[in-house]
Design a protein around this motif. Structure first.
Motif, PDB file in Angstrom:
ATOM      1  N   ILE A 133       0.850  -1.191   0.000  1.00 10.55           N
ATOM      2  CA  ILE A 133       0.000   0.000   0.000  1.00 10.55           C
ATOM      3  C   ILE A 133       0.886   1.242   0.000  1.00 10.55           C
ATOM      4  N   PRO A 134       0.758   2.114  -0.987  1.00 10.33           N
ATOM      5  CA  PRO A 134       1.543   3.350  -0.956  1.00 10.33           C
ATOM      6  C   PRO A 134       1.212   4.164   0.299  1.00 10.33           C
ATOM      7  N   VAL A 135       2.230   4.752   0.908  1.00 17.12           N
ATOM      8  CA  VAL A 135       2.053   5.535   2.138  1.00 17.12           C
ATOM      9  C   VAL A 135       2.640   6.923   1.943  1.00 17.12           C
ATOM     10  N   LEU A 136       1.811   7.940   2.130  1.00 13.40           N
ATOM     11  CA  LEU A 136       2.253   9.328   2.102  1.00 13.40           C
ATOM     12  C   LEU A 136       2.246   9.862   3.526  1.00 13.40           C
ATOM     13  N   VAL A 137       3.400  10.294   4.005  1.00 18.67           N
ATOM     14  CA  VAL A 137       3.551  10.806   5.364  1.00 18.67           C
ATOM     15  C   VAL A 137       3.615  12.328   5.290  1.00 18.67           C
ATOM     16  N   LEU A 138       2.737  13.009   6.041  1.00 21.63           N
ATOM     17  CA  LEU A 138       2.650  14.466   5.968  1.00 21.63           C
ATOM     18  C   LEU A 138       3.179  15.117   7.237  1.00 21.63           C
ATOM     19  N   ASP A 139       3.988  16.144   7.060  1.00 20.07           N
ATOM     20  CA  ASP A 139       4.463  17.012   8.134  1.00 20.07           C
ATOM     21  C   ASP A 139       5.329  16.258   9.134  1.00 20.07           C
ATOM     22  N   ARG A 140       4.738  15.567  10.079  1.00 19.31           N
ATOM     23  CA  ARG A 140       5.503  14.796  11.058  1.00 19.31           C
ATOM     24  C   ARG A 140       5.999  13.504  10.405  1.00 19.31           C
ATOM     25  N   LYS A 141       7.062  12.955  10.946  1.00 23.91           N
ATOM     26  CA  LYS A 141       7.728  11.823  10.312  1.00 23.91           C
ATOM     27  C   LYS A 141       7.595  10.543  11.131  1.00 23.91           C
ATOM     28  N   VAL A 142       7.964   9.435  10.507  1.00 19.45           N
ATOM     29  CA  VAL A 142       8.167   8.165  11.189  1.00 19.45           C
ATOM     30  C   VAL A 142       9.644   7.818  11.067  1.00 19.45           C
ATOM     31  N   GLU A 143      10.055   6.792  11.784  1.00 25.67           N
ATOM     32  CA  GLU A 143      11.439   6.356  11.701  1.00 25.67           C
ATOM     33  C   GLU A 143      11.628   5.423  10.512  1.00 25.67           C
ATOM     34  N   GLY A 144      12.833   5.391   9.983  1.00 28.88           N
ATOM     35  CA  GLY A 144      13.132   4.492   8.884  1.00 28.88           C
ATOM     36  C   GLY A 144      12.668   5.020   7.537  1.00 28.88           C
ATOM     37  N   GLU A 145      12.646   4.131   6.541  1.00 31.47           N
ATOM     38  CA  GLU A 145      12.348   4.501   5.160  1.00 31.47           C
ATOM     39  C   GLU A 145      11.138   3.753   4.596  1.00 31.47           C
ATOM     40  N   ALA A 146      10.353   3.103   5.439  1.00 35.62           N
ATOM     41  CA  ALA A 146       9.242   2.286   4.955  1.00 35.62           C
ATOM     42  C   ALA A 146       8.000   3.144   4.712  1.00 35.62           C
ATOM     43  N   TYR A 147       8.080   3.988   3.727  1.00 36.07           N
ATOM     44  CA  TYR A 147       6.963   4.807   3.272  1.00 36.07           C
ATOM     45  C   TYR A 147       7.273   5.217   1.839  1.00 36.07           C
ATOM     46  N   THR A 148       6.254   5.687   1.138  1.00 37.05           N
ATOM     47  CA  THR A 148       6.444   6.037  -0.266  1.00 37.05           C
ATOM     48  C   THR A 148       6.995   7.438  -0.429  1.00 37.05           C
ATOM     49  N   GLN A 149       6.400   8.394   0.273  1.00 39.21           N
ATOM     50  CA  GLN A 149       6.862   9.781   0.172  1.00 39.21           C
ATOM     51  C   GLN A 149       6.529  10.543   1.454  1.00 39.21           C
ATOM     52  N   TRP A 150       7.470  11.367   1.896  1.00 38.43           N
ATOM     53  CA  TRP A 150       7.200  12.326   2.965  1.00 38.43           C
ATOM     54  C   TRP A 150       7.012  13.695   2.318  1.00 38.43           C
ATOM     55  N   ILE A 151       5.970  14.417   2.749  1.00 38.87           N
ATOM     56  CA  ILE A 151       5.670  15.738   2.216  1.00 38.87           C
ATOM     57  C   ILE A 151       5.622  16.736   3.365  1.00 38.87           C
ATOM     58  N   GLY A 152       6.399  17.788   3.282  1.00 34.04           N
ATOM     59  CA  GLY A 152       6.387  18.810   4.322  1.00 34.04           C
ATOM     60  C   GLY A 152       7.466  19.838   4.070  1.00 34.04           C
ATOM     61  N   ALA A 153       7.535  20.818   4.944  1.00 33.00           N
ATOM     62  CA  ALA A 153       8.576  21.843   4.870  1.00 33.00           C
ATOM     63  C   ALA A 153       9.731  21.470   5.800  1.00 33.00           C
TER      64      ALA A 153
END
Length: 336
Positions: A133-153
């Protein structure tokens, strides 16, 4: 009131002021990341598909997070193939984990998440990602690289610019200040604190008190009230978001010291209760616009699920300084 967030990141060299740049999110050439090669290709069904998106929000107590949801909902209306389901974690890590698990049971096609705290949400985000499942993480982060894209400033940079503004424009001769942080386990709290420390370095600024306001106006007000009683020498307050800055202002006003204190915040929502109006009306000296990433998240979802495109690992968004001089213009721009 729905608004359009801004994208891309530009910093000027004049007094650490952040300037408005382009209205588009950056891509891999300035994110420093290569193309994403995760589950996006398998998830894509093209324009003829229909897709259910789960949006897991850290809480809806912060106006910023409600605005993020509103921006996602409004942008998704422009993509008829999308249905978005929202869940409010209410600042509870366990509930947010359960919310994501529930989305997985519902067999969502894509997950958007703004984590309450990084570490407790990492495993369930990885679980979704590992399921394809593609995962888009917004603003706050998680640890590691297991996500599709992080979006934020860039939260370190925005904290640094807030520090430079306070040191160079508010207290150019140096002085004593208080700092109100957000939720301790959330990545923006640490990053905005680290950046602020860099921004004030060498400017004779003494942080005499640092307290946690959990991103909430009411707690910011309570904490500031205690700080003002313990440290009457304080000249300014740096708050990691506008609601806590507004809370500090209310505490100062109740104590009759609001006229001698200066307040700097972050978020800059162009809504009547947001930071831009607080600057325009004189309660805050400055704020920094921090995009919600809602519109950009829907754009990335469309690229993944409908256009069958790969994404850069990071989409870095633009931020900008708002002072009394440009507040009216910034408010109008945010509502255009």
């Amino acid at each position: 009131m729905p608004v359009r967030p801004r994208t891309g990141l530009t910093v000027t060299a004049l007094a650490g002021v952040l300037a408005l740049a382009s209205a588009c999110g950056t891509t891999s050439e300035n994110s420093g990341q290569g193309k994403q090669t995760g589950p996006s290709q398998a998830a894509c069904k093209g324009a003829g598909g229909s897709f259910t998106i789960g949006m897991s929000q850290a809480n809806l107590s912060e106006p910023y997070r409600q605005q993020m949801n509103d921006d996602i909902a409004r942008a998704a209306k422009g993509v008829p193939q999308f249905t978005v389901k929202f869940a409010d974690a209410q600042q509870d890590n366990s509930k947010q984990v359960a919310d994501v698990e529930n989305f997985l049971t519902q067999k969502i096609d894509l997950l958007i998440i703004s984590p309450n705290e990084a570490k407790p949400l990492t495993a369930v985000v990885k679980k979704a990602y590992d399921k394809g499942i593609p995962v888009l993480v917004l603003d706050r982060k998680v640890e590691g690289e297991a996500y599709t894209q992080w979006i934020g400033a860039d939260n370190v940079e925005i904290g640094k610019q807030a520090g430079k503004y306070l040191a160079e424009k508010v207290l150019p001769q140096g002085g004593k200040i208080a700092e109100i942080r957000g939720l301790a386990g959330s990545t923006p709290a640490k990053e905005r604190q680290d950046g602020f420390a860099q921004g004030i370095q060498g400017h004779n600024i003494d942080i005499v008190s640092t307290v946690d306001g959990d991103w909430l106006r009411e707690k910011g007000q309570q904490q500031a009230d205690a700080v003002f009683k313990a440290h009457p020498e304080i000249q300014a307050v740096y708050s990691q978001n506008d609601p806590m800055a507004e809370g500090a202002y209310l505490a100062a006003k109740a104590a009759g010291i609001d006229q001698r204190l200066k307040f700097v915040g972050i978020d800059g929502l162009p809504i009547p209760s947001g930071g831009i109006k607080a600057v325009e009306e004189g309660r805050l000296s400055a704020t920094f616009v921090y995009p919600t990433a809602g519109r950009e998240a829907v754009g990335s979802a469309k690229q993944l699920l409908i256009d069958c495109k790969q994404l850069p690992k990071t989409q870095l968004l633009q931020t900008s300084l708002v002072t009394k001089e440009n507040a009216a213009e910034a408010y109008a721009k945010g509502n255009s």
